[in-house]
Scaffold this active site. Sequence first.
Site, short mmCIF file in Angstrom:
data_model
loop_
_atom_site.label_atom_id
_atom_site.label_comp_id
_atom_site.label_asym_id
_atom_site.label_seq_id
_atom_site.Cartn_x
_atom_site.Cartn_y
_atom_site.Cartn_z
N ASP A 103 -12.62 -41.51 16.94
CA ASP A 103 -11.97 -42.05 18.14
C ASP A 103 -12.87 -41.83 19.35
O ASP A 103 -13.73 -40.96 19.35
CB ASP A 103 -10.64 -41.32 18.38
CG ASP A 103 -9.65 -41.54 17.25
OD1 ASP A 103 -9.78 -42.56 16.55
OD2 ASP A 103 -8.76 -40.68 17.08
N1 URA Z 1 -8.70 -38.34 12.88
C1 URA Z 1 -8.36 -38.71 14.13
O1 URA Z 1 -7.20 -38.67 14.51
N2 URA Z 1 -9.34 -39.13 14.94
C2 URA Z 1 -10.64 -39.16 14.60
O2 URA Z 1 -11.50 -39.53 15.41
C3 URA Z 1 -10.98 -38.76 13.29
C4 URA Z 1 -9.97 -38.36 12.44
#
Ligand code: URA
Length: 232
Positions: A103
Amino acid sequence: MERLDKLLAATGKWSRKEAKALIKAGRVRVEDRLPKGPEDKVEEGSLVTVDGRPIFTEKYVYLMLHKPAGVISATQDAKEKTVLDLLPKDLRRKDLFPVGRLDKDTEGLLLLTNDGALAHALLAPGRHVDKVYYTKVDGDLEEDDVAAFAEGITLGDGTVCLPAGLDLISEREALVTLREGKYHQVKRMLASRGKPVVYLKRLGMGKLKLDPTLPAGAWRPLTPEELADLGR
Ligand code: URA
């Protein structure tokens, strides 16, 4: 045909300036001959050596990036800064892509490559490559949460997750180990326990571990040992 200094820089091992210096110092050979200079044109697939060691100029690049928060795991975007924007110009080859997504606000290990087969081996459902995350949450983590992760969390929309690891470091910090990669998975799993994630960082993907000496925003090529661990 490509300029010799550019070809060396495209491996990620040297900057263009360092490549020029190596060539000028007589440490680079092309098909066993000393090149005239950094601007010499070299055919792709030629045998190029630095200090006698072959450089793989032809095909694949493997870089470890410590993704900082604030950049997106995409190759290009009209508005947002992408992980490829963190690379120097010579390395911003069109065919490099991140293996899996983090993310925008997640930090940590991201492998950048143009090796599609490796990406498939690491990401294909059913391969179950462990991904390890360090997380801080808002709320107190308990043994019940550990048990729920081990059993397999059911998310708010009914999606059932595979059993996962939750190793408590303190009341508000833990390591999460996932064997799959659903959208926002760590955040959604912890939200389902009423303990929303406030910080998330990926530390490992299979045998590949985030180099602790690599600051956020920095990258380096994988070492021969790391490549061997990935079967390359
Ligand atoms: N899980 C998440 O919620 N975000 C990420 O970036 C990676 C795994």
